[in-house]
Design a protein around this motif. Structure first.
Motif, PDB file in Angstrom:
ATOM      1  N   LEU A   1       0.844  -1.205  -0.112  1.00 43.40           N
ATOM      2  CA  LEU A   1      -0.175  -0.122  -0.017  1.00 43.40           C
ATOM      3  C   LEU A   1       0.780   1.347  -0.063  1.00 43.40           C
ATOM      4  O   LEU A   1       1.751   1.360   0.442  1.00 43.40           O
ATOM      5  N   VAL A   2       0.498   2.405  -0.639  1.00 46.29           N
ATOM      6  CA  VAL A   2       1.264   3.612  -0.846  1.00 46.29           C
ATOM      7  C   VAL A   2       0.160   4.743  -0.744  1.00 46.29           C
ATOM      8  O   VAL A   2      -0.538   4.705  -1.304  1.00 46.29           O
ATOM      9  N   GLU A   3       0.681   5.507   0.255  1.00 49.19           N
ATOM     10  CA  GLU A   3       0.017   6.749   0.419  1.00 49.19           C
ATOM     11  C   GLU A   3       1.030   7.795  -0.291  1.00 49.19           C
ATOM     12  O   GLU A   3       2.057   7.820   0.206  1.00 49.19           O
ATOM     13  N   VAL A   4       0.350   8.561  -1.181  1.00 46.39           N
ATOM     14  CA  VAL A   4       1.263   9.844  -1.575  1.00 46.39           C
ATOM     15  C   VAL A   4       0.929  10.955  -0.611  1.00 46.39           C
ATOM     16  O   VAL A   4      -0.392  11.487  -0.825  1.00 46.39           O
TER      17      VAL A   4
ATOM     18  N   LEU B   1      -3.412  10.924   8.774  1.00 47.08           N
ATOM     19  CA  LEU B   1      -2.531   9.756   8.347  1.00 47.08           C
ATOM     20  C   LEU B   1      -2.488   8.597   9.367  1.00 47.08           C
ATOM     21  O   LEU B   1      -2.460   7.239   8.876  1.00 47.08           O
ATOM     22  N   MET B   2      -1.987   8.979  10.647  1.00 48.39           N
ATOM     23  CA  MET B   2      -1.780   7.798  11.480  1.00 48.39           C
ATOM     24  C   MET B   2      -3.005   7.063  11.685  1.00 48.39           C
ATOM     25  O   MET B   2      -2.937   5.803  11.829  1.00 48.39           O
ATOM     26  N   LYS B   3      -4.073   7.561  11.455  1.00 47.86           N
ATOM     27  CA  LYS B   3      -5.413   6.798  11.560  1.00 47.86           C
ATOM     28  C   LYS B   3      -5.550   5.919  10.447  1.00 47.86           C
ATOM     29  O   LYS B   3      -5.694   4.475  10.518  1.00 47.86           O
ATOM     30  N   GLN B   4      -5.040   6.130   9.373  1.00 46.70           N
ATOM     31  CA  GLN B   4      -4.836   5.306   8.156  1.00 46.70           C
ATOM     32  C   GLN B   4      -3.986   4.315   8.202  1.00 46.70           C
ATOM     33  O   GLN B   4      -4.125   2.883   8.143  1.00 46.70           O
ATOM     34  N   TYR B   5      -3.014   4.617   9.048  1.00 44.47           N
ATOM     35  CA  TYR B   5      -1.812   3.617   9.476  1.00 44.47           C
ATOM     36  C   TYR B   5      -2.267   2.486  10.264  1.00 44.47           C
ATOM     37  O   TYR B   5      -1.991   1.509   9.966  1.00 44.47           O
ATOM     38  N   TRP B   6      -2.940   2.950  11.299  1.00 42.65           N
ATOM     39  CA  TRP B   6      -3.399   1.985  12.260  1.00 42.65           C
ATOM     40  C   TRP B   6      -4.616   0.818  11.510  1.00 42.65           C
ATOM     41  O   TRP B   6      -4.672  -0.220  11.764  1.00 42.65           O
ATOM     42  N   VAL B   7      -5.528   1.696  10.974  1.00 38.77           N
ATOM     43  CA  VAL B   7      -6.551   0.582  10.033  1.00 38.77           C
ATOM     44  C   VAL B   7      -5.834  -0.252   9.223  1.00 38.77           C
ATOM     45  O   VAL B   7      -6.152  -1.624   9.338  1.00 38.77           O
ATOM     46  N   ALA B   8      -4.900   0.264   8.370  1.00 41.14           N
ATOM     47  CA  ALA B   8      -3.943  -0.885   7.743  1.00 41.14           C
ATOM     48  C   ALA B   8      -3.288  -1.903   8.486  1.00 41.14           C
ATOM     49  O   ALA B   8      -3.324  -3.115   8.117  1.00 41.14           O
ATOM     50  N   LYS B   9      -2.802  -1.459   9.510  1.00 39.66           N
ATOM     51  CA  LYS B   9      -2.190  -2.574  10.401  1.00 39.66           C
ATOM     52  C   LYS B   9      -3.042  -3.487  10.884  1.00 39.66           C
ATOM     53  O   LYS B   9      -2.615  -4.625  11.063  1.00 39.66           O
ATOM     54  N   ARG B  10      -4.237  -2.953  11.267  1.00 39.23           N
ATOM     55  CA  ARG B  10      -5.389  -3.768  11.850  1.00 39.23           C
ATOM     56  C   ARG B  10      -5.692  -4.693  10.567  1.00 39.23           C
ATOM     57  O   ARG B  10      -6.151  -6.013  10.978  1.00 39.23           O
ATOM     58  N   ASN B  11      -5.244  -4.592   9.360  1.00 35.32           N
ATOM     59  CA  ASN B  11      -5.620  -5.413   8.298  1.00 35.32           C
ATOM     60  C   ASN B  11      -4.553  -6.211   7.795  1.00 35.32           C
ATOM     61  O   ASN B  11      -4.416  -6.434   6.533  1.00 35.32           O
ATOM     62  N   GLN B  12      -3.461  -6.260   8.699  1.00 38.31           N
ATOM     63  CA  GLN B  12      -2.260  -6.933   8.406  1.00 38.31           C
ATOM     64  C   GLN B  12      -1.635  -6.281   6.944  1.00 38.31           C
ATOM     65  O   GLN B  12      -0.905  -7.018   6.235  1.00 38.31           O
ATOM     66  N   LYS B  13      -1.503  -4.923   6.905  1.00 39.46           N
ATOM     67  CA  LYS B  13      -0.956  -4.197   5.657  1.00 39.46           C
ATOM     68  C   LYS B  13      -0.269  -3.175   6.358  1.00 39.46           C
ATOM     69  O   LYS B  13      -0.462  -2.511   7.502  1.00 39.46           O
ATOM     70  N   ILE B  14       0.874  -2.960   5.724  1.00 41.62           N
ATOM     71  CA  ILE B  14       1.902  -1.812   6.046  1.00 41.62           C
ATOM     72  C   ILE B  14       1.996  -0.699   4.818  1.00 41.62           C
ATOM     73  O   ILE B  14       1.883  -0.975   3.831  1.00 41.62           O
ATOM     74  N   ILE B  15       1.708   0.339   5.407  1.00 42.95           N
ATOM     75  CA  ILE B  15       1.811   1.651   4.563  1.00 42.95           C
ATOM     76  C   ILE B  15       3.218   2.218   4.346  1.00 42.95           C
ATOM     77  O   ILE B  15       3.733   2.322   5.205  1.00 42.95           O
ATOM     78  N   LYS B  16       3.328   2.525   2.878  1.00 41.21           N
ATOM     79  CA  LYS B  16       4.716   3.230   2.641  1.00 41.21           C
ATOM     80  C   LYS B  16       4.113   4.451   2.229  1.00 41.21           C
ATOM     81  O   LYS B  16       3.136   4.756   1.479  1.00 41.21           O
TER      82      LYS B  16
ATOM     83  N   GLN C   1       5.083  14.054   8.206  1.00 40.97           N
ATOM     84  CA  GLN C   1       6.140  14.246   8.893  1.00 40.97           C
ATOM     85  C   GLN C   1       5.755  15.320  10.074  1.00 40.97           C
ATOM     86  O   GLN C   1       6.554  15.109  11.309  1.00 40.97           O
ATOM     87  N   ILE C   2       5.272  16.344   9.887  1.00 44.89           N
ATOM     88  CA  ILE C   2       4.923  17.373  10.912  1.00 44.89           C
ATOM     89  C   ILE C   2       4.012  17.208  11.807  1.00 44.89           C
ATOM     90  O   ILE C   2       2.847  16.756  11.242  1.00 44.89           O
ATOM     91  N   PRO C   3       4.066  17.074  13.153  1.00 46.80           N
ATOM     92  CA  PRO C   3       2.854  16.965  13.849  1.00 46.80           C
ATOM     93  C   PRO C   3       1.698  17.655  13.961  1.00 46.80           C
ATOM     94  O   PRO C   3       1.829  18.866  13.675  1.00 46.80           O
ATOM     95  N   GLY C   4       0.654  17.115  13.886  1.00 44.31           N
ATOM     96  CA  GLY C   4      -0.705  18.277  13.562  1.00 44.31           C
ATOM     97  C   GLY C   4      -1.850  17.391  12.923  1.00 44.31           C
ATOM     98  O   GLY C   4      -1.600  16.027  13.107  1.00 44.31           O
ATOM     99  N   PRO C   5      -2.994  18.046  12.640  1.00 46.18           N
ATOM    100  CA  PRO C   5      -4.164  17.075  12.142  1.00 46.18           C
ATOM    101  C   PRO C   5      -3.914  16.360  10.921  1.00 46.18           C
ATOM    102  O   PRO C   5      -4.471  15.296  10.946  1.00 46.18           O
ATOM    103  N   ASN C   6      -3.105  16.999   9.947  1.00 45.28           N
ATOM    104  CA  ASN C   6      -2.786  16.102   8.897  1.00 45.28           C
ATOM    105  C   ASN C   6      -2.223  14.682   9.109  1.00 45.28           C
ATOM    106  O   ASN C   6      -2.670  13.633   8.792  1.00 45.28           O
ATOM    107  N   ARG C   7      -1.087  15.021   9.897  1.00 45.17           N
ATOM    108  CA  ARG C   7      -0.347  13.426  10.382  1.00 45.17           C
ATOM    109  C   ARG C   7      -1.327  12.621  11.178  1.00 45.17           C
ATOM    110  O   ARG C   7      -1.351  11.512  11.298  1.00 45.17           O
TER     111      ARG C   7
END
Length: 686
Positions: free
Chosen positions: A332-335, A351-366, A342-348
């Protein structure tokens, strides 16, 4: 973990850890660690390296004389500005430091005649700033510094006359949102202008009658929402009403409301910018950003990519995620740009929410922002996560992690803070009784909590502060409340956790915050034409926020330096939407008070509340009130005092020749949720 001298020396001196790292290990905040280090004369290697680092003071002196700023030189040499100034003064006693008035700026901003000419042309601060290539705040500061009046009604950074505003709002039936877009400000600023000019504010159904008629037509609403797939928000914006009103009519006419999955698909769908045709893969891809286009072009020449597709959605619980791309049927790739990833804030955080959903589905985001890299979660990402169920398998693991990480003051995104200001504007224009402190305004209060890092470390006398739930003796309570929260279907996060500790744990209590809409009501009543407010106990910033979009100068004092810093941060966030401000740390029971038109405050009720940063056991109301009546030289004093001290306050006022002109009753809820009551706001005049 208990903090001892030996442990602190090991972590700070031997292992070169920062105070922040020590806090994560021991569960103490940085202020507590700093005070402990001072008592035991422990200096971190980081601080000692700064103080011991020699400075090329002759070179700095020459560059400063040639026009460079102290702050620029301090940043270059990684040294505090105050240290550079001290060394310059020691080496060159004759040096004269430049003031802000002497700083380099366009000549027009130092010329009161030229500024007056701009005002006569009805140019806004924004227009002047664009012409001179400076910031709006720089222009606004120049007007105030040189005491040049822009216009009698122009108290914000834009100009609009009463007649023009009345024409736009009542004759042309434009909404406050549409007028705000014309001037580049939010709707609440326009509402504030309407109040200032005494222009009546329309209630629901009192404006845009033709379009409200459309909202009441089922066929029109069906066409816009179902056939054209418009959002409730865009329909509400066109009509000039609230989203809730659109939702009301959708339910009324039994128009099927789109599910969360359908809304998410619409919001995260691609193809908003253009289409890229891949000759290599024989497929077309819609893209919604130039960065995504760059990725597609790179994939066209990348020999390692053999297949590329838009994958189906991933979900976990009630969270849905649509990935950008699936490469080679596996990755999986997120552009995302660096600012988003990389900068702390609402956008990151998104993105981290997407990262954890992918992780729960045994997927790793690049992540791809010109090159690939793997996303790594940080402790801050986890702590401020909107739903800990995404991160932890069970409540026990979540509780273990929270206790290990320790308490950190919850912060909000900028968009959340702006929503709080919008909600404040809605309250002011709602027609509700603004003397009611129980109006639902949690988003507004969140703005004040955000800047007051000591809020959750303060409490009522005889109770524990919310932050102490993380301490060793109280961790059972923390786990108990977290478990109750975990059993609910809603999100589990630090924001709901701290709120629930204050509600469910009887020995824990947050402190009260003076509501800004009450302050706004007082300013409108006592300073309808603007003026200067003196607040000797400014506290959490409610009376400062009440100055929003008003022609009011605010002078705030407080014994607690934490409160002063919080108000300075709030003022910076509010920007030009508040007038001139001055803050200082002072004991209001003894200090001299600035001159002003109105003194308005809510002094501490003796030791009823315990504030982090001061010895609240020594806080007494009577000396503060006595000093106010004795030393304030203005015309009006407005005091929010407890009913039990009302008679004593009246007696002190009479002693100093202040007469009671009015008593207002501010509706409140009595402590710990018992029956609703009121507190007096006493208004005195000379």
């Amino acid at each position: 973990m208990d903090l001892t001298k030996e442990l602190l020396e090991q972590l700070v001196v031997q292992e070169h850890r920062s105070f922040s790292d020590v806090g994560k290990i021991t569960g103490k905040n940085v202020g507590q660690i700093s005070n402990f280090a001072k008592r035991h004369k422990i200096i971190s290697s980081h601080l000692s390296s700064i103080t011991e680092k020699p400075l090329p003071i002759e070179e700095i002196f020459k560059r400063y004389e040639d026009g460079e700023s102290i702050h620029a030189l301090a940043k270059e040499h990684s040294s505090p500005p105050a240290r550079i100034k001290r060394q310059l003064k020691k080496k060159f006693p004759e040096i004269i430091f430049r003031t802000m008035d002497e700083a380099k700026r366009p000549p027009d901003l130092n010329d009161p005649v030229k500024l007056a000419e701009y005002a006569q042309k009805d140019m806004t601060c924004r227009q002047i700033a664009e012409q001179l290539d400076v910031k709006e705040l720089t222009v606004l500061a120049a007007y105030r510094r040189l005491n040049v009046s822009r216009h009698v009604n122009d108290v914000e950074s834009f100009y609009v006359s009463k007649e023009e505003l009345h024409n736009l709002y009542w004759d042309k039936k434009l909404s406050s949102v549409e007028i705000g877009e014309m001037f580049g400000v939010v709707a609440s600023v326009i509402i504030g202008k309407l109040h200032k000019f005494g222009i009546a504010v329309r209630g629901f159904g009192g404006c845009r009658e033709s379009k409200f008629e459309k909202l009441g037509e089922r066929d029109w609403l069906w066409e816009e929402y179902v056939d054209k797939k418009r959002s409730m928000g865009s329909i509400a914006k066109e009509i000039g009403t609230m989203l809730g009103n659109v939702s009301h009519f959708l339910h009324k006419y039994q128009i099927p409301i789109r599910s969360k999955e359908e809304v998410c698909a619409a919001l995260t769908g691609h193809g908003q910018v253009g289409t890229f045709e891949s000759k290599k893969l024989g497929a077309k891809f819609e893209y919604d950003s130039l960065l995504e286009l760059a990725f597609l072009e790179r994939a066209e020449t990348d020999s390692t990519i053999t297949s590329l597709s838009r994958p189906s959605s991933l979900s976990w619980g009630n969270v849905l995620y649509y990935p950008d791309f699936l490469i080679n049927e596996s990755d999986l790739v997120e552009v995302k740009s660096k600012s988003e990833s990389q900068i702390p804030g609402p956008n990151r955080r998104r993105l981290m929410k997407q990262y954890w959903v992918a992780k729960r589905n045994q997927k790793i985001i690049k992540i791809w922002n010109g090159s690939y890299y793997d996303l790594k979660e940080t402790d801050e990402d986890v702590y401020l996560c909107q739903n800990w169920k995404l991160v932890f398998d069970d409540v026990q693991t979540c509780g273990d992690w929270l206790i290990k990480y320790g308490f950190h003051h919850p912060t909000y995104s900028r968009s959340k803070l702006l929503k709080g200001l919008d909600r404040f504007g809605e309250i002011l224009s709602s027609g509700e009784d603004l003397l009611n402190a129980n109006i639902s305004g949690v988003n507004v209060v969140d703005v004040l909590r955000h800047f007051n890092e000591h809020y959750f470390s303060s409490t009522h006398e005889g109770y524990n502060s919310i932050s102490t739930a993380w301490e060793v003796g109280n961790q059972k309570i923390l786990r108990w409340v977290l478990d109750r929260l975990w059993q609910q279907d809603d999100d589990v996060n630090v924001y709901r956790l701290v709120a629930l500790i204050g509600k469910m744990a009887k020995d824990f209590s947050p402190v009260s915050i003076f509501k800004p809409w009450v302050a706004s009501f007082i300013y409108e009543r006592l300073l309808p034409n603007g003026g200067t407010v003196v607040d000797p106990c400014m506290g959490w910033g409610g009376r400062l926020l009440g100055c929003l979009d008003r022609d009011v100068r605010y002078y705030g004092l407080d014994l607690n330096s934490h409160a002063v810093r919080a108000n300075e941060g709030l003022r910076k966030f509010l920007g030009i939407r508040v007038g001139e401000t001055t803050f200082s740390t002072a004991d209001s029971s003894t200090c001299d008070l600035p001159d002003g038109d109105l003194l308005f405050t809510s002094p501490p009720y003796d030791s009823t509340e315990w504030y982090f940063g001061i010895d609240s056991a020594k806080t007494k109301t009577k000396p503060i009130l006595d000093n106010i009546f004795k030393k304030f030289r203005g015309k009006i004093i407005a005091l929010n005092v407890p009913k039990r001290q009302q008679d004593e306050t009246l007696g002190m006022a009479a002693t100093h020749s202040w007469r009671l002109s009015e008593e207002l009753q501010m509706k409140t809820s009595s402590f710990m949720g018992r029956e609703k009551t009121y507190e007096p706001i006493l208004i005195f005049r000379k």
